[in-house]
Design a protein around this motif. Structure first.
Motif, PDB file in Angstrom:
ATOM      1  N   LEU A  35       0.828  -1.206   0.000  1.00  0.00           N
ATOM      2  CA  LEU A  35       0.000   0.000   0.000  1.00  0.00           C
ATOM      3  C   LEU A  35       0.864   1.259   0.000  1.00  0.00           C
ATOM      4  O   LEU A  35       0.591   2.212  -0.737  1.00  0.00           O
ATOM      5  CB  LEU A  35      -0.934  -0.003   1.212  1.00  0.00           C
ATOM      6  N   LEU A  36       1.925   1.261   0.784  1.00  0.00           N
ATOM      7  CA  LEU A  36       2.811   2.426   0.841  1.00  0.00           C
ATOM      8  C   LEU A  36       3.546   2.634  -0.484  1.00  0.00           C
ATOM      9  O   LEU A  36       3.654   3.769  -0.967  1.00  0.00           O
ATOM     10  CB  LEU A  36       3.812   2.275   1.981  1.00  0.00           C
ATOM     11  N   VAL A  37       4.056   1.564  -1.071  1.00  0.00           N
ATOM     12  CA  VAL A  37       4.771   1.684  -2.341  1.00  0.00           C
ATOM     13  C   VAL A  37       3.830   2.178  -3.431  1.00  0.00           C
ATOM     14  O   VAL A  37       4.174   3.084  -4.203  1.00  0.00           O
ATOM     15  CB  VAL A  37       5.435   0.342  -2.730  1.00  0.00           C
ATOM     16  N   VAL A  38       2.632   1.619  -3.492  1.00  0.00           N
ATOM     17  CA  VAL A  38       1.659   2.040  -4.509  1.00  0.00           C
ATOM     18  C   VAL A  38       1.236   3.484  -4.284  1.00  0.00           C
ATOM     19  O   VAL A  38       1.090   4.255  -5.236  1.00  0.00           O
ATOM     20  CB  VAL A  38       0.445   1.083  -4.516  1.00  0.00           C
ATOM     21  N   THR A  39       1.072   3.881  -3.027  1.00  0.00           N
ATOM     22  CA  THR A  39       0.707   5.270  -2.727  1.00  0.00           C
ATOM     23  C   THR A  39       1.802   6.226  -3.194  1.00  0.00           C
ATOM     24  O   THR A  39       1.508   7.275  -3.777  1.00  0.00           O
ATOM     25  CB  THR A  39       0.448   5.446  -1.219  1.00  0.00           C
ATOM     26  N   GLY A  40       3.058   5.876  -2.957  1.00  0.00           N
ATOM     27  CA  GLY A  40       4.163   6.704  -3.443  1.00  0.00           C
ATOM     28  C   GLY A  40       4.167   6.803  -4.954  1.00  0.00           C
ATOM     29  O   GLY A  40       4.424   7.873  -5.523  1.00  0.00           O
ATOM     30  N   SER A  41       3.855   5.708  -5.631  1.00  0.00           N
ATOM     31  CA  SER A  41       3.789   5.714  -7.098  1.00  0.00           C
ATOM     32  C   SER A  41       2.662   6.596  -7.594  1.00  0.00           C
ATOM     33  O   SER A  41       2.824   7.357  -8.556  1.00  0.00           O
ATOM     34  CB  SER A  41       3.588   4.286  -7.621  1.00  0.00           C
ATOM     35  N   ILE A  42       1.512   6.499  -6.953  1.00  0.00           N
ATOM     36  CA  ILE A  42       0.361   7.311  -7.360  1.00  0.00           C
ATOM     37  C   ILE A  42       0.634   8.787  -7.124  1.00  0.00           C
ATOM     38  O   ILE A  42       0.325   9.636  -7.975  1.00  0.00           O
ATOM     39  CB  ILE A  42      -0.914   6.844  -6.620  1.00  0.00           C
ATOM     40  N   LEU A  43       1.227   9.112  -5.975  1.00  0.00           N
ATOM     41  CA  LEU A  43       1.565  10.516  -5.701  1.00  0.00           C
ATOM     42  C   LEU A  43       2.535  11.058  -6.742  1.00  0.00           C
ATOM     43  O   LEU A  43       2.429  12.212  -7.158  1.00  0.00           O
ATOM     44  CB  LEU A  43       2.143  10.661  -4.295  1.00  0.00           C
ATOM     45  N   ARG A  44       3.480  10.228  -7.179  1.00  0.00           N
ATOM     46  CA  ARG A  44       4.423  10.631  -8.239  1.00  0.00           C
ATOM     47  C   ARG A  44       3.689  10.862  -9.556  1.00  0.00           C
ATOM     48  O   ARG A  44       3.935  11.839 -10.249  1.00  0.00           O
ATOM     49  CB  ARG A  44       5.499   9.556  -8.392  1.00  0.00           C
ATOM     50  N   SER A  61      11.404  10.736   1.663  1.00  0.00           N
ATOM     51  CA  SER A  61      12.161   9.922   0.710  1.00  0.00           C
ATOM     52  C   SER A  61      12.631   8.592   1.276  1.00  0.00           C
ATOM     53  O   SER A  61      12.866   7.654   0.527  1.00  0.00           O
ATOM     54  CB  SER A  61      13.366  10.703   0.183  1.00  0.00           C
ATOM     55  N   VAL A  62      12.759   8.477   2.588  1.00  0.00           N
ATOM     56  CA  VAL A  62      13.277   7.248   3.178  1.00  0.00           C
ATOM     57  C   VAL A  62      12.214   6.166   3.344  1.00  0.00           C
ATOM     58  O   VAL A  62      12.488   5.009   3.050  1.00  0.00           O
ATOM     59  CB  VAL A  62      13.984   7.548   4.524  1.00  0.00           C
ATOM     60  N   PRO A  63      10.992   6.459   3.782  1.00  0.00           N
ATOM     61  CA  PRO A  63      10.002   5.384   3.929  1.00  0.00           C
ATOM     62  C   PRO A  63       9.634   4.741   2.591  1.00  0.00           C
ATOM     63  O   PRO A  63      10.077   5.180   1.531  1.00  0.00           O
ATOM     64  CB  PRO A  63       8.789   6.094   4.535  1.00  0.00           C
ATOM     65  N   LEU A  64       8.804   3.742   2.639  1.00  0.00           N
ATOM     66  CA  LEU A  64       8.407   3.014   1.436  1.00  0.00           C
ATOM     67  C   LEU A  64       7.679   3.893   0.426  1.00  0.00           C
ATOM     68  O   LEU A  64       7.657   3.575  -0.758  1.00  0.00           O
ATOM     69  CB  LEU A  64       7.545   1.809   1.804  1.00  0.00           C
ATOM     70  N   LEU A  65       7.116   4.991   0.869  1.00  0.00           N
ATOM     71  CA  LEU A  65       6.537   5.939  -0.088  1.00  0.00           C
ATOM     72  C   LEU A  65       7.610   6.407  -1.067  1.00  0.00           C
ATOM     73  O   LEU A  65       7.371   6.534  -2.265  1.00  0.00           O
ATOM     74  CB  LEU A  65       5.966   7.164   0.632  1.00  0.00           C
ATOM     75  N   GLY A  66       8.792   6.649  -0.554  1.00  0.00           N
ATOM     76  CA  GLY A  66       9.908   7.082  -1.389  1.00  0.00           C
ATOM     77  C   GLY A  66      10.338   6.014  -2.379  1.00  0.00           C
ATOM     78  O   GLY A  66      10.728   6.322  -3.506  1.00  0.00           O
ATOM     79  N   PHE A  67      10.246   4.745  -1.994  1.00  0.00           N
ATOM     80  CA  PHE A  67      10.594   3.668  -2.910  1.00  0.00           C
ATOM     81  C   PHE A  67       9.601   3.610  -4.068  1.00  0.00           C
ATOM     82  O   PHE A  67       9.988   3.427  -5.218  1.00  0.00           O
ATOM     83  CB  PHE A  67      10.645   2.331  -2.167  1.00  0.00           C
ATOM     84  N   GLY A  68       8.317   3.793  -3.777  1.00  0.00           N
ATOM     85  CA  GLY A  68       7.322   3.844  -4.840  1.00  0.00           C
ATOM     86  C   GLY A  68       7.568   5.008  -5.787  1.00  0.00           C
ATOM     87  O   GLY A  68       7.421   4.876  -7.006  1.00  0.00           O
ATOM     88  N   ASN A  69       7.972   6.138  -5.225  1.00  0.00           N
ATOM     89  CA  ASN A  69       8.306   7.298  -6.037  1.00  0.00           C
ATOM     90  C   ASN A  69       9.486   7.005  -6.959  1.00  0.00           C
ATOM     91  O   ASN A  69       9.456   7.329  -8.142  1.00  0.00           O
ATOM     92  CB  ASN A  69       8.619   8.488  -5.125  1.00  0.00           C
ATOM     93  N   VAL A  70      10.524   6.371  -6.426  1.00  0.00           N
ATOM     94  CA  VAL A  70      11.710   6.049  -7.221  1.00  0.00           C
ATOM     95  C   VAL A  70      11.352   5.080  -8.355  1.00  0.00           C
ATOM     96  O   VAL A  70      11.798   5.253  -9.498  1.00  0.00           O
ATOM     97  CB  VAL A  70      12.825   5.460  -6.328  1.00  0.00           C
ATOM     98  N   LEU A  71      10.544   4.082  -8.046  1.00  0.00           N
ATOM     99  CA  LEU A  71      10.136   3.124  -9.083  1.00  0.00           C
ATOM    100  C   LEU A  71       9.368   3.821 -10.199  1.00  0.00           C
ATOM    101  O   LEU A  71       9.631   3.599 -11.386  1.00  0.00           O
ATOM    102  CB  LEU A  71       9.283   2.013  -8.475  1.00  0.00           C
ATOM    103  N   MET A  72       8.425   4.669  -9.829  1.00  0.00           N
ATOM    104  CA  MET A  72       7.609   5.354 -10.843  1.00  0.00           C
ATOM    105  C   MET A  72       8.453   6.316 -11.660  1.00  0.00           C
ATOM    106  O   MET A  72       8.264   6.433 -12.876  1.00  0.00           O
ATOM    107  CB  MET A  72       6.453   6.097 -10.174  1.00  0.00           C
ATOM    108  N   LYS A  73       9.385   6.988 -11.013  1.00  0.00           N
ATOM    109  CA  LYS A  73      10.274   7.905 -11.734  1.00  0.00           C
ATOM    110  C   LYS A  73      11.103   7.133 -12.758  1.00  0.00           C
ATOM    111  O   LYS A  73      11.259   7.564 -13.906  1.00  0.00           O
ATOM    112  CB  LYS A  73      11.191   8.621 -10.738  1.00  0.00           C
ATOM    113  N   GLY A  74      11.645   5.983 -12.358  1.00  0.00           N
ATOM    114  CA  GLY A  74      12.422   5.154 -13.273  1.00  0.00           C
ATOM    115  C   GLY A  74      11.600   4.636 -14.431  1.00  0.00           C
ATOM    116  O   GLY A  74      12.065   4.615 -15.582  1.00  0.00           O
ATOM    117  N   VAL A  75      10.376   4.237 -14.154  1.00  0.00           N
ATOM    118  CA  VAL A  75       9.493   3.744 -15.220  1.00  0.00           C
ATOM    119  C   VAL A  75       9.181   4.861 -16.204  1.00  0.00           C
ATOM    120  O   VAL A  75       9.241   4.663 -17.422  1.00  0.00           O
ATOM    121  CB  VAL A  75       8.199   3.147 -14.627  1.00  0.00           C
TER     122      VAL A  75
END
Length: 119
Positions: A35-44, A61-75
């Motif tokens: 849920l946190l990773v997907v939320t970070g991706s959606i926010l991105r 940037s450190v919590p899992l929200l940040g990991f979702g953001n990084v994944l979405m940015k890379g995609v």
């Protein structure tokens, strides 16, 4: 000094929200992490993560929200460069350093500490 306070407060609020989810719902920890990773991706994707990260710094940037953001940015970057194939490769490329570090440090910690079952 105020940057540290904001990072601490935002990171703490994220952790408090996760703790409430764990205590008050029947959601398993793995689902909460997803849920946190997907939320970070959606926010991105909505363009809201950058202002949030500028305000909160490491607290965002450190919590899992940040990991979702990084994944979405890379995609997004890989899709812009490679087209549809980038959809599959971008997240792996962007998240490789963090994932590798987690695996390496987890392994090193397993060499130092002895694991055991909770009682």
């Amino acid at each position: 000094m105020m940057d540290y306070v904001k990072a601490f407060m935002v990171g703490g609020l994220i952790c408090a929200f996760v703790q409430i989810l764990m205590e008050k719902t029947k959601m398993m920890p793995g689902r909460i992490m997803v849920l946190l990773v997907v939320t970070g991706s959606i926010l991105r994707a909505l363009g809201w993560y950058e202002p949030f990260q500028e305000f909160a710094g490491a607290g965002a940037s450190v919590p899992l929200l940040g990991f979702g953001n990084v994944l979405m940015k890379g995609v997004k970057e890989a899709v812009d460069e490679q087209g549809l194939l980038g959809l599959f490769a971008g997240g792996f490329k962007a998240g490789a350093v963090g994932t590798s570090a987690a695996l390496i440090f987890g392994y090193l910690a397993s060499l130092v500490f002895r694991s055991r079952m909770k009682k």
